[in-house]
Design a protein around this motif. Structure first.
Motif, PDB file in Angstrom:
ATOM      1  N   GLU A 165      33.032 -41.505 -42.683  1.00 14.98           N
ATOM      2  CA  GLU A 165      31.574 -40.194 -42.552  1.00 14.98           C
ATOM      3  C   GLU A 165      31.540 -39.472 -41.392  1.00 14.98           C
ATOM      4  O   GLU A 165      31.006 -38.663 -41.286  1.00 14.98           O
ATOM      5  N   ALA A 166      32.040 -39.624 -40.144  1.00 11.03           N
ATOM      6  CA  ALA A 166      31.239 -38.619 -39.204  1.00 11.03           C
ATOM      7  C   ALA A 166      32.731 -37.674 -38.818  1.00 11.03           C
ATOM      8  O   ALA A 166      32.164 -36.678 -38.536  1.00 11.03           O
ATOM      9  N   ALA A 200      44.743 -21.742 -40.477  1.00 12.02           N
ATOM     10  CA  ALA A 200      43.896 -21.085 -41.903  1.00 12.02           C
ATOM     11  C   ALA A 200      43.116 -21.953 -41.927  1.00 12.02           C
ATOM     12  O   ALA A 200      42.207 -22.984 -41.193  1.00 12.02           O
ATOM     13  N   GLU A 201      42.022 -21.811 -42.553  1.00 10.04           N
ATOM     14  CA  GLU A 201      40.913 -22.531 -43.299  1.00 10.04           C
ATOM     15  C   GLU A 201      41.387 -23.258 -44.033  1.00 10.04           C
ATOM     16  O   GLU A 201      42.630 -23.604 -44.373  1.00 10.04           O
ATOM     17  N   SER A 202      41.101 -24.686 -43.955  1.00 12.20           N
ATOM     18  CA  SER A 202      41.375 -25.999 -44.272  1.00 12.20           C
ATOM     19  C   SER A 202      41.229 -25.958 -45.774  1.00 12.20           C
ATOM     20  O   SER A 202      39.578 -26.262 -45.869  1.00 12.20           O
ATOM     21  N   SER A 203      42.183 -26.622 -46.623  1.00 14.98           N
ATOM     22  CA  SER A 203      42.322 -26.517 -47.705  1.00 14.98           C
ATOM     23  C   SER A 203      41.517 -28.104 -48.148  1.00 14.98           C
ATOM     24  O   SER A 203      40.741 -28.636 -49.465  1.00 14.98           O
ATOM     25  N   GLY A 204      41.244 -28.953 -47.417  1.00 17.89           N
ATOM     26  CA  GLY A 204      40.867 -29.839 -47.084  1.00 17.89           C
ATOM     27  C   GLY A 204      40.819 -30.946 -45.989  1.00 17.89           C
ATOM     28  O   GLY A 204      41.581 -30.922 -45.287  1.00 17.89           O
ATOM     29  N   LEU A 205      40.628 -32.826 -46.288  1.00 19.82           N
ATOM     30  CA  LEU A 205      40.742 -33.306 -44.684  1.00 19.82           C
ATOM     31  C   LEU A 205      41.005 -34.868 -45.251  1.00 19.82           C
ATOM     32  O   LEU A 205      41.315 -34.940 -46.265  1.00 19.82           O
ATOM     33  N   VAL A 206      42.330 -34.658 -44.861  1.00 20.93           N
ATOM     34  CA  VAL A 206      43.009 -36.399 -44.625  1.00 20.93           C
ATOM     35  C   VAL A 206      42.885 -36.892 -43.394  1.00 20.93           C
ATOM     36  O   VAL A 206      42.381 -36.813 -42.459  1.00 20.93           O
ATOM     37  N   VAL A 207      42.022 -37.992 -44.075  1.00 20.17           N
ATOM     38  CA  VAL A 207      42.401 -39.560 -43.210  1.00 20.17           C
ATOM     39  C   VAL A 207      43.161 -40.626 -43.239  1.00 20.17           C
ATOM     40  O   VAL A 207      42.884 -41.553 -43.850  1.00 20.17           O
ATOM     41  N   GLY A 265      28.934 -44.105 -47.117  1.00 18.94           N
ATOM     42  CA  GLY A 265      28.184 -42.936 -47.484  1.00 18.94           C
ATOM     43  C   GLY A 265      28.008 -41.635 -48.125  1.00 18.94           C
ATOM     44  O   GLY A 265      28.887 -42.084 -49.266  1.00 18.94           O
ATOM     45  N   ALA A 266      27.140 -40.406 -47.780  1.00 14.32           N
ATOM     46  CA  ALA A 266      27.856 -39.702 -48.793  1.00 14.32           C
ATOM     47  C   ALA A 266      29.012 -38.980 -49.376  1.00 14.32           C
ATOM     48  O   ALA A 266      29.975 -38.412 -50.236  1.00 14.32           O
ATOM     49  N   ALA A 267      29.742 -39.068 -47.849  1.00 13.10           N
ATOM     50  CA  ALA A 267      31.490 -38.476 -48.108  1.00 13.10           C
ATOM     51  C   ALA A 267      32.500 -39.724 -49.118  1.00 13.10           C
ATOM     52  O   ALA A 267      33.309 -39.152 -49.554  1.00 13.10           O
ATOM     53  N   ALA A 268      31.815 -40.976 -49.210  1.00 12.87           N
ATOM     54  CA  ALA A 268      32.455 -41.297 -50.736  1.00 12.87           C
ATOM     55  C   ALA A 268      32.686 -40.079 -51.690  1.00 12.87           C
ATOM     56  O   ALA A 268      33.745 -40.544 -52.639  1.00 12.87           O
ATOM     57  N   ASP A 269      31.791 -39.587 -51.719  1.00 11.63           N
ATOM     58  CA  ASP A 269      31.639 -38.579 -53.543  1.00 11.63           C
ATOM     59  C   ASP A 269      33.183 -37.770 -53.395  1.00 11.63           C
ATOM     60  O   ASP A 269      33.159 -36.900 -54.342  1.00 11.63           O
ATOM     61  N   ARG A 270      33.265 -37.252 -51.911  1.00  9.79           N
ATOM     62  CA  ARG A 270      34.343 -36.451 -51.655  1.00  9.79           C
ATOM     63  C   ARG A 270      35.642 -36.740 -51.567  1.00  9.79           C
ATOM     64  O   ARG A 270      36.807 -36.209 -51.819  1.00  9.79           O
ATOM     65  N   VAL A 292      34.559 -31.698 -40.925  1.00 12.76           N
ATOM     66  CA  VAL A 292      34.901 -30.920 -42.029  1.00 12.76           C
ATOM     67  C   VAL A 292      34.583 -30.830 -43.301  1.00 12.76           C
ATOM     68  O   VAL A 292      34.891 -32.129 -44.169  1.00 12.76           O
ATOM     69  N   PRO A 293      32.972 -30.254 -43.270  1.00 13.03           N
ATOM     70  CA  PRO A 293      32.335 -30.930 -44.696  1.00 13.03           C
ATOM     71  C   PRO A 293      33.139 -29.523 -46.201  1.00 13.03           C
ATOM     72  O   PRO A 293      32.989 -30.048 -47.000  1.00 13.03           O
ATOM     73  N   GLY A 294      34.432 -29.060 -45.838  1.00 13.81           N
ATOM     74  CA  GLY A 294      34.562 -28.497 -47.347  1.00 13.81           C
ATOM     75  C   GLY A 294      35.807 -29.132 -47.556  1.00 13.81           C
ATOM     76  O   GLY A 294      36.581 -30.298 -46.792  1.00 13.81           O
TER      77      GLY A 294
END
Length: 268
Positions: free
Chosen positions: A123-124, A62-69, A157-162, A129-131
């Motif tokens: 960042e990439a 299903a739609e992801s709850s978030g992103l793990v790297v 970059g902007a990903a730091a805020d997430r 996975v923007p949500g």
């Protein structure tokens, strides 16, 4: 009274002190390939011009709850993303997207360039996975690299805020002891670069929970490295996973209900 000199190369060597250590890499590769054979997602996605600047992305049903790297280890000199795909299984089963980047290796590049690779990768991947929240986890050298993402000079970059949580697993948090090892040469380390790449000497981004995880049966220097980071970064949690060594510690990531997967995702 004379004290026996420390063999620093042996102190930072894991495989000689783990029973049947040689069996782990082929097992990892086989389990990773089996996971990729049935997983949803895309492999070999580029984040830069070098062949190693690429990542695999695994998606839940299903739609992801978030992103793990997840960033792999290997003393910045070995392995690639293909060895670790199965470690995405626990988080994917809990509804999270998981990305695993490769990066350029020493001695081709210095650790500062590897840090820059991970910043570019995060960042990439975050743009793909923007949500949802972003969780960073890494093992050994990868633990060092995800910790660096909380430092101002490496913020992605902007990903730091997430970034909602960082879990350095058996991290190398102070690179200065490595100057006493033979790895210093291929890693291009000197006093200046070792200090410049040591998270223990930096102030992390405020407000981001950090949970340092290390095996109770690891080499004493890895227990030290984990403790040093937890002590240096105010508010960081430290878990010593008793009975686990440097190679089997990460197996918890394959299971959605393991304490290690919980350290990544619980409460998010």
């Amino acid at each position: 009274m004379q004290h026996e000199a420390i063999d620093w190369d042996d102190a930072y060597a894991n495989a000689p002190h783990i029973p049947s250590a040689e069996a782990y890499p082929p097992r990892w590769a086989a389990e990773a390939a089996a996971f990729r054979a049935t997983a949803r997602g895309q492999t070999g996605q580029s984040y830069g011009p070098h062949p190693r600047q690429s990542f695999d992305l695994f998606l839940p049903e299903a739609e992801s709850s978030g992103l793990v790297v997840f960033v792999h280890g290997g003393y910045w000199m070995k392995f690639d993303r293909s060895m670790w795909s199965h470690l995405a299984a626990g988080a994917v089963a809990r509804g999270w997207a998981v990305a695993m980047p490769s990066y350029r290796l020493a001695p081709e590049v210095a650790i500062s360039s590897i840090t820059a690779d991970i910043r570019a990768a995060v960042e990439a991947i975050a743009s793909r996975v923007p949500g949802g929240p972003l969780v960073l986890a890494g093992h050994s050298a990868g633990g060092h690299l995800v910790a660096r993402m909380l430092c101002a000079d490496a913020a992605p970059g902007a990903a730091a805020d997430r970034i909602a949580r960082v879990v350095p697993i058996s991290p190398v948090s102070d690179l200065r002891p490595l100057l006493k090892t033979q790895m210093a040469g291929p890693l291009h380390l000197d006093a200046g670069s070792a200090a410049a790449e040591s998270p223990v000497l930096m102030t992390p981004r405020p407000g981001v929970p950090v949970h340092v995880w290390v095996g109770g049966d690891e080499r004493p220097v890895f227990l030290d490295q984990a403790r040093w980071l937890a002590e240096a970064w105010t508010g960081a949690a430290l878990t010593v996973d008793e009975g686990r060594h440097h190679f089997d510690l990460i197996e918890g990531l394959t299971r959605p209900d393991s304490p290690l997967t919980g350290a990544l995702l619980d409460g998010l």
